[in-house]
Design a protein around this motif. Structure first.
Motif, short mmCIF file in Angstrom:
data_model
loop_
_atom_site.label_atom_id
_atom_site.label_comp_id
_atom_site.label_asym_id
_atom_site.label_seq_id
_atom_site.Cartn_x
_atom_site.Cartn_y
_atom_site.Cartn_z
N UNK A 185 42.42 46.66 41.56
CA UNK A 185 42.32 45.86 40.33
C UNK A 185 43.54 46.11 39.45
N UNK A 186 43.97 47.35 39.34
CA UNK A 186 45.14 47.66 38.52
C UNK A 186 46.41 46.97 39.01
N UNK A 187 46.48 46.71 40.33
CA UNK A 187 47.65 46.06 40.91
C UNK A 187 47.58 44.54 40.87
N UNK A 188 46.45 43.97 40.44
CA UNK A 188 46.27 42.52 40.47
C UNK A 188 47.04 41.82 39.35
N UNK A 189 47.45 40.59 39.66
CA UNK A 189 48.07 39.74 38.64
C UNK A 189 46.96 39.13 37.79
N UNK A 190 47.34 38.48 36.68
CA UNK A 190 46.34 37.83 35.83
C UNK A 190 45.58 36.75 36.60
N UNK A 191 46.30 36.02 37.42
CA UNK A 191 45.68 34.96 38.23
C UNK A 191 44.67 35.55 39.22
N UNK A 192 45.04 36.63 39.87
CA UNK A 192 44.14 37.29 40.82
C UNK A 192 42.91 37.85 40.12
N UNK A 193 43.11 38.40 38.92
CA UNK A 193 41.98 38.93 38.15
C UNK A 193 41.00 37.82 37.78
N UNK A 194 41.54 36.65 37.41
CA UNK A 194 40.68 35.52 37.06
C UNK A 194 39.87 35.06 38.26
N UNK A 195 40.50 35.00 39.44
CA UNK A 195 39.79 34.62 40.67
C UNK A 195 38.70 35.63 40.99
N UNK A 196 38.99 36.91 40.82
CA UNK A 196 38.01 37.96 41.10
C UNK A 196 36.85 37.87 40.11
N UNK A 197 37.14 37.57 38.85
CA UNK A 197 36.10 37.41 37.84
C UNK A 197 35.16 36.26 38.23
N UNK A 198 35.74 35.15 38.62
CA UNK A 198 34.95 33.99 39.04
C UNK A 198 34.10 34.33 40.26
N UNK A 199 34.67 35.02 41.22
CA UNK A 199 33.94 35.41 42.43
C UNK A 199 32.75 36.30 42.08
N UNK A 200 32.98 37.28 41.21
CA UNK A 200 31.91 38.19 40.82
C UNK A 200 30.82 37.49 40.02
N UNK A 201 31.22 36.55 39.17
CA UNK A 201 30.22 35.78 38.41
C UNK A 201 29.33 34.99 39.35
N UNK A 202 29.93 34.39 40.37
CA UNK A 202 29.16 33.63 41.36
C UNK A 202 28.20 34.55 42.11
N UNK A 203 28.67 35.75 42.44
CA UNK A 203 27.80 36.72 43.12
C UNK A 203 26.60 37.08 42.25
N UNK A 204 26.86 37.30 40.96
CA UNK A 204 25.78 37.66 40.04
C UNK A 204 24.76 36.54 39.90
N UNK A 205 25.23 35.29 39.99
CA UNK A 205 24.32 34.14 39.89
C UNK A 205 23.63 33.85 41.21
N UNK A 206 24.02 34.55 42.27
CA UNK A 206 23.40 34.35 43.58
C UNK A 206 24.02 33.22 44.37
N UNK A 207 25.15 32.73 43.95
CA UNK A 207 25.82 31.66 44.67
C UNK A 207 26.68 32.25 45.77
N UNK A 208 26.93 31.44 46.78
CA UNK A 208 27.86 31.88 47.82
C UNK A 208 29.26 31.63 47.30
N UNK A 209 30.15 32.53 47.66
CA UNK A 209 31.54 32.33 47.27
C UNK A 209 32.42 32.30 48.50
N UNK A 210 33.31 31.38 48.55
CA UNK A 210 34.25 31.28 49.67
C UNK A 210 35.65 31.33 49.16
N UNK A 211 36.52 31.99 49.89
CA UNK A 211 37.92 32.09 49.45
C UNK A 211 38.76 31.12 50.18
#
Length: 95
Positions: free
Chosen positions: A69-95
């Motif tokens: 996480x410390x090595x991630x760019x702002x864009x990568x952090x935003x993608x990871x945030x979205x992925x984690x939010x989807x996981x919390x909501x129980x949605x499937x996430x695909x990259x």
């Protein structure tokens, strides 16, 4: 880099455990003074996983999630945030 790959592969093998053939050969001297194989015994041996190899492998080759996480760019952090939010909501996430 080839040497580094060999080291990583050897550490991985030792960390996970493996099976190997143990070969014992006995020779005799024949009538001409040369050596001749008289007996050959092959035994399969299991080598258990080695926790020290696991530790070295993890420390040397794998970053913790926090380090990634410390090595991630702002864009990568935003993608990871979205992925984690989807996981919390129980949605499937695909990259």
């Amino acid at each position: 880099m080839e040497e580094e790959d060999k080291i990583k592969k050897a550490l991985m093998k030792k960390a996970l455990g493996y099976d190997a053939n143990d070969i014992v050969e006995e020779y005799v001297i024949d009538e001409d003074g040369g050596t001749k194989l008289s007996k050959k015994k092959i035994t399969k041996k299991h080598y258990s996983p080695d926790i020290s190899a696991v530790k070295v492998l993890l420390e040397r080759y794998y970053k913790t999630y926090e380090e990634k996480v410390l090595d991630m760019t702002d864009e990568s952090l935003q993608k990871e945030k979205t992925r984690l939010e989807k996981l919390l909501k129980g949605e499937e996430c695909g990259d």
